[in-house]
Design an enzyme around this catalytic site. Structure first.
Site, PDB file in Angstrom:
ATOM      1  N   GLY A  43       6.774  13.048  -9.199  1.00 38.35           N
ATOM      2  CA  GLY A  43       6.145  12.130  -8.248  1.00 38.35           C
ATOM      3  C   GLY A  43       6.639  10.694  -8.402  1.00 38.35           C
ATOM      4  CB  ILE A  44       4.758   7.517  -8.116  1.00 41.30           C
ATOM      5  CG1 ILE A  44       4.276   7.684  -6.660  1.00 41.30           C
ATOM      6  CG2 ILE A  44       4.993   6.046  -8.453  1.00 41.30           C
ATOM      7  CD1 ILE A  44       2.942   7.024  -6.356  1.00 41.30           C
TER       8      ILE A  44
ATOM      9  CG  ASN B 170       3.286   6.258 -12.518  1.00 42.45           C
ATOM     10  OD1 ASN B 170       3.068   5.796 -11.390  1.00 42.45           O
ATOM     11  ND2 ASN B 170       3.562   7.545 -12.706  1.00 42.45           N
TER      12      ASN B 170
ATOM     13  CE1 TYR C  29      -6.657   7.915  -8.366  1.00 43.37           C
ATOM     14  CE2 TYR C  29      -7.056   6.708  -6.333  1.00 43.37           C
ATOM     15  CZ  TYR C  29      -6.185   7.203  -7.276  1.00 43.37           C
ATOM     16  OH  TYR C  29      -4.821   6.963  -7.130  1.00 43.37           O
TER      17      TYR C  29
ATOM     18  N   GLY D  22       0.556   3.071  -1.418  1.00 42.18           N
ATOM     19  CA  GLY D  22      -0.306   3.551  -0.334  1.00 42.18           C
ATOM     20  C   GLY D  22      -0.220   5.061  -0.275  1.00 42.18           C
ATOM     21  CB  ILE D  23       0.212   7.491   2.312  1.00 40.29           C
ATOM     22  CG1 ILE D  23      -1.266   7.153   2.610  1.00 40.29           C
ATOM     23  CG2 ILE D  23       0.469   8.981   2.471  1.00 40.29           C
ATOM     24  CD1 ILE D  23      -1.732   7.536   4.004  1.00 40.29           C
TER      25      ILE D  23
ATOM     26  CE  LYS E 110      -5.040   4.988  -9.932  1.00 36.57           C
ATOM     27  NZ  LYS E 110      -3.844   4.976 -10.792  1.00 36.57           N
TER      28      LYS E 110
ATOM     29  CG  ASP F 111      -4.438  13.416 -23.229  1.00 38.87           C
ATOM     30  OD1 ASP F 111      -4.573  12.472 -22.425  1.00 38.87           O
ATOM     31  OD2 ASP F 111      -5.364  14.200 -23.526  1.00 38.87           O
ATOM     32  CB  VAL F 112      -2.050   8.253 -21.273  1.00 43.24           C
ATOM     33  CG1 VAL F 112      -0.577   8.380 -20.987  1.00 43.24           C
ATOM     34  CG2 VAL F 112      -2.907   8.691 -20.088  1.00 43.24           C
TER      35      VAL F 112
END
Ligand SMILES: NC(=O)c1ccc[n+]([C@@H]2O[C@H](COP(=O)([O-])OP(=O)(O)OC[C@H]3O[C@@H](n4cnc5c(N)ncnc54)[C@H](O)[C@@H]3O)[C@@H](O)[C@H]2O)c1
Length: 261
Positions: free
Chosen positions: A17-18, A90, A156, A187-188, A160, A63-64
């Site tokens: 992902g990101i 992230n 969530y 965003g998306i 954030k 595991d953060v």
């Protein structure tokens, strides 16, 4: 551009992902990259990224939310790749539930991974920057939900919004040392997390077919399309670059104009 040759960059959630978009951008610009993620395939992803980009990439299962494991992971990254210059917090999770169904376990999971995990990694990275006198860079992934809460995700959104408070507070504490701390709000962006959102929100908001809700929301983005992990990677690389030396405590949206505040 090779802005990060010789530097070591740590990216949590860097196996997909990101996070993978961010890790790839740093690797393409010459950095040695440690990717740390909860999944067991992380070292395999690292091996492939190293092959594609020709730089050292270390994959660590982490595991953060576990402070001792975080300490060990940063220690191993520095031992294998050299002194840390940049850390990107992230890794994240989301769950979606109506308030009456939202369990304490879900609340804790979101806050633990998304907020405490960011704190633990920042804390460890800061100790390492200080030990080597590095004017390091911390970049924290928040969300559009750090700007605006959304239906069925109070936990969530709280996690954030917490990332922004943490980012600003650390930025003030570290400014005199030349260490910058900034947050980004995607965003998306089409990733596995978004597929989950599409499926679960889609059911809860009106029995949408797969992909339908995503398309409706994407149509509401001023630029008319979803973003890519590479576009988020480009922003993170800028914030880690010499050009951003005077930017700290900021929150930057990367969302095609979805939220303009
Ligand atoms: N995709 C979007 O549209 C979007 C929008 C806004 C914000 N975000 C944020 O961007 C970040 C990345 O999301 P994504 O869309 O790539 O999601 P994803 O589900 O594809 O990836 C999540 C990553 O977090 C890691 N992770 C989860 N729990 C972990 C833990 N306990 N320890 C270590 N790693 C853990 C996973 O290993 C994975 O690498 C998250 O913080 C997310 O909240 C995503």
């Amino acid at each position: 551009m090779q802005r990060f040759s010789g530097q070591t960059v740590f990216v949590t959630g860097g196996n997909k992902g990101i996070g993978l978009g961010i890790a790839r951008r740093f690797a393409e610009e010459g950095a040695k990259v440690a990717i740390a993620a909860i999944e067991t395939d992380t070292s395999e992803v690292a091996r492939r990224l190293a092959e594609e980009t020709g730089v050292d990439v270390l994959g660590l299962q982490l595991d953060v939310t576990n402070s001792a494991a975080v300490r060990e992971a940063y220690k191993e990254a520095e031992a294998r790749l050299g002194p840390l210059s940049v850390s990107v917090q992230n890794a994240g999770v989301i769950t979606i539930a109506k308030v009456e169904d939202l369990s304490e376990r879900e609340w804790d999971l979101n806050l633990d991974v998304n907020t405490k995990g960011v704190f633990l990694c920042c804390q460890e990275a800061i100790a390492r920057f200080r030990a080597t006198g590095t004017k390091g860079r911390l970049i924290n992934t928040a969300s559009g939900q750090a700007r605006q809460g959304f239906i069925y995700t109070p936990h969530y959104a709280a996690s954030k919004f917490g990332v922004l408070g943490l980012t600003q507070s650390l930025a003030k504490e570290l400014a005199k040392e030349g260490i910058t701390v900034n947050a980004i709000c995607p965003g998306i962006i089409h990733t596995e997390m978004w597929d989950y959102n599409d499926r679960v929100w889609g059911k809860m908001l009106g029995d949408y077919d797969p992909g339908e809700l995503m398309s409706e929301w994407v149509a509401g983005i001023p630029m008319g399309r979803a973003g890519t992990p590479a576009e988020v990677g480009a922003l993170v690389a800028f914030l880690a670059s010499a050009d951003a030396a005077y930017i700290t405590g900021q929150t930057i949206n990367v969302d095609g104009g979805l939220i303009m505040s």
